[in-house]
Scaffold this motif. Structure first.
Motif: not given
Length: 334
Positions: A137-138, A149-151, A165-167, A184-185
């Protein structure tokens, strides 16, 4: 101001323009001429106060920047989309404000904030566990997007995925990565992404595809998304877009609830509008207030884009009305 905000101040909807990112992730445009017309009447002098309230955009100056999951088309399995749609269903603007307050005011981490919200909202209830796989998740480089993103991580983990989760930074960086499937998201914002992709797909002179109505914006967004390999879950009711705030004391004194109220009661010499330096020329800021609402402030105070200077000017009685973000966590305080 937080990096990557959507204080776009761009020409979209009735005034078409391409959105480009500038500075710390903000969108910008070539602008328009300074607004015509002059303030007449006494206006409404600023009223100091601690609590900030947003005036309703009843004539729809702003476009629909609802939070929406953007997904690489090859990764868009039904169970993945269904999990992301659970997040969208759980969010509205007051809840987004509360999430931002937890991070930006109460200083919780986005991860802790998301997990607490997910637990209280029973976010994972009913999510079907699928075959899973690895998902990145970007997240853009500002706290709200990181919390979203964490949700998404919480919901996708419940669906059986191994989630990171990647910033990644601003849209110019993460959108091509999403197209390629390197991530991907991404939690996105409907109108802003539509106006980012539209010139990329249809050319710089293409008519705008975002609109005040979220159904229209999503229709246009899905069309351009299909052409670059990006699909979308359901748009949430949560919006993060340009808004105009006053103190509660100001709203009470002058009996204001909407921007139409502001225009009819407060156009005049005593009214001070605060915003970023480009606001007078921008069609989603002062120029738009003149065009759509016939609101003419007596003076303009050049400060920041929804940041601490503008909010302080409201609270201290230096400004009558100021540009803010509709999901600002400070709107929940006071």
């Amino acid at each position: 101001m937080r990096a990557g905000s959507r204080l776009a101040l761009v020409a979209v909807g009735a005034v078409a323009a391409a959105t480009v990112l500038a500075g710390c992730g903000n969108a910008g445009s070539s602008g328009t001429k300074a607004p015509a017309g002059a303030a007449s009447g006494a206006g409404c002098a600023p009223v100091a106060g601690n609590r900030l309230v947003v005036l309703d955009d009843d004539k729809k100056l702003q476009n629909s920047d609802n939070v929406v999951p953007a997904v690489n088309a090859k990764a868009a399995k039904p169970e993945l989309i269904a999990a992301l749609d659970k997040v969208s269903a759980a969010l509205d603007t007051p809840k987004l404000i509360a999430l931002n307050k937890a991070v930006d005011v109460d200083r919780k981490t986005p991860k802790v904030t998301a997990e607490e919200f997910a637990a209280s909202a029973k976010l994972t209830d009913g999510i079907s566990r699928g075959t899973g796989g690895k998902i990145i998740v970007g997240a853009a480089n500002f706290s709200e997007n990181q919390t979203l993103g964490e949700l998404y991580r919480v919901a996708l983990t419940a669906a059986g995925y191994e989630v990171t989760v990647q910033q990644i930074g601003n849209r110019e960086l993460y959108e091509p990565a999403l197209e390629k499937g390197e991530i991907q998201v991404v939690p996105e914002y409907a109108a802003t992404l539509a106006d980012f992709l539209n010139p990329k797909v249809n050319g710089a002179s293409a008519p705008a595809i975002s609109a005040p109505e979220i159904d229209k914006t999503m229709s246009g967004l899905k069309t351009v998304g299909d052409k670059v390999g990006i699909t979308f879950g359901k748009a949430s009711a949560a919006q993060d877009q340009n808004s105009f705030a006053v103190t509660k004391e100001f709203a009470d004194k002058y009996a204001l609830r909407t921007l139409s109220d502001l225009a009819s009661k407060c156009s005049g010499s005593a009214t001070v509008l605060a915003g970023p330096p480009e606001c007078p020329q921008r069609p989603m800021c002062q120029a738009g207030l003149v065009r759509v609402y016939n609101f003419n402030a007596g003076s303009f105070s050049s400060l920041d884009a929804g940041g601490p200077q503008s909010k302080s000017a409201l609270r201290t009685g230096a400004a009558s009305v100021a540009l803010v973000l509709s999901s600002d966590g400070e709107l929940a305080t006071g």
